[in-house]
Scaffold this active site. Sequence first.
Site, PDB file in Angstrom:
ATOM      1  N   ASP A 186     -14.817  12.623  -6.934  1.00 12.20           N
ATOM      2  CA  ASP A 186     -13.443  12.242  -6.612  1.00 12.20           C
ATOM      3  C   ASP A 186     -12.877  13.287  -5.670  1.00 12.20           C
ATOM      4  OD1 ASP A 186     -11.025  10.755  -6.808  1.00 12.20           O
ATOM      5  OD2 ASP A 186     -10.249  12.317  -8.139  1.00 12.20           O
ATOM      6  N   GLU A 271     -15.533   7.257  -2.833  1.00 10.32           N
ATOM      7  CA  GLU A 271     -14.642   6.178  -2.425  1.00 10.32           C
ATOM      8  C   GLU A 271     -14.627   6.106  -0.903  1.00 10.32           C
ATOM      9  OE1 GLU A 271     -11.002   5.575  -5.444  1.00 10.32           O
ATOM     10  OE2 GLU A 271     -11.298   7.612  -4.759  1.00 10.32           O
ATOM     11  N   ASP A 352      -8.520  13.824 -12.395  1.00 11.87           N
ATOM     12  CA  ASP A 352      -9.572  13.704 -11.386  1.00 11.87           C
ATOM     13  C   ASP A 352     -10.954  13.491 -12.012  1.00 11.87           C
ATOM     14  OD1 ASP A 352      -7.675  14.020  -9.448  1.00 11.87           O
ATOM     15  OD2 ASP A 352      -8.025  16.164  -9.179  1.00 11.87           O
TER      16      ASP A 352
END
Length: 369
Positions: A186, A271, A352
């Site tokens: 992340d 991501e 996170d």
Amino acid sequence: MTHKAYKFRIYPTEEQEILLAKTFGCVRFVYNKMLAEKKEAYERLKDNKALLKQQKFPTPAKYKEEFEWLKEVDSLALANAQLNLQEGYRNFFGGRAKYPRFKNRKSRQSYTTNMVNGNIKLVDGYLKLPKLKPMKMKQHREIPSHHTIKSCTISKTTTGKYYVSILTGCEQKTKPKELKSVVGLDFSMSGLFVDSEKGEIANYPRYYRQALEKLAKAQQILSRRKKGSNRWEKQRLKVAKLHEKVANQRNDFLHKQSHALTQQYDAIVIEDFDMKGMSKSLNFGKSVMDAAWGRFTKFLKYKLENQGKKLIKIDKWFPSSKTCSRCRLVKKALSLSERTFQCACGFVLDRDWNAAINIKMEGLRTLEE
Ligand SMILES: [Zn+2]
């Protein structure tokens, strides 16, 4: 064919520096000449798309008659200036870029030349380029023998250092590896990332943060000085040197982090978001950290692919922060200030870390599809 670039510092002699400066200048000159011609035609014909498309692209050859000194430099460098500009136009017409702009003395000093009939050679710590005598080069890593040189880009930094980026190609395909160990990352606001396994922040080293502060201060001093004055020039050089130092430290850190991860894991899930859009929407302004994430993911990608491993990008709309990694319930809202994730099921975890676990699980899910 896979490509890989290797960047090394080069040490031209005074004589070579003169020819390099000439080449940078000629490339800029030819680029601007072609752009001026294209621009004129564009202004004249922009209402007639068919005619505009028929317009031939000017070539460097036509300027060599009039400007004899262009013959002194590597003709491939000039040909690449044309290709660059053509690419600029393609991007403009494709809606991906703004209209190409003229280059000035402050533009990046660089040129690209191509391998044609063995005109580029690396021999015993020296680099041989067209039109130039062998140049001393600090080659800190080997280029594997099955990689063939495609092109070289020579550049000069604002602090007067020279580098060559050697683009190589490799026919050999790496065998895909079985993906046994997977990690989710992340992006972290305060560091580089939080991983799904340990939940620790990969944080920038202290000396890097200190260097960043120093740079900000030096820039502030520069902005107060009178532009063009001696004191301004002195400070500008100081800022440029700090910039270079910070960039080197950051690259070094990103290389180390990506190396460790790509050794340990077979697949890495991240991501797929556009940092530019993100920093705008969240009002971060121009943050150095943002650029680092993009570069970091590039490093991850090629280091994984070289080993037959995989970088998995999941949809940017996947609610990685709002989902509970234990019961899969998705929260309606989660403010940025909530640093701890708390779910109705009783699950509590660092925000996170929870997101990194979700990213990993989503990556695993897409692998099974
Ligand atoms: Zn839950």
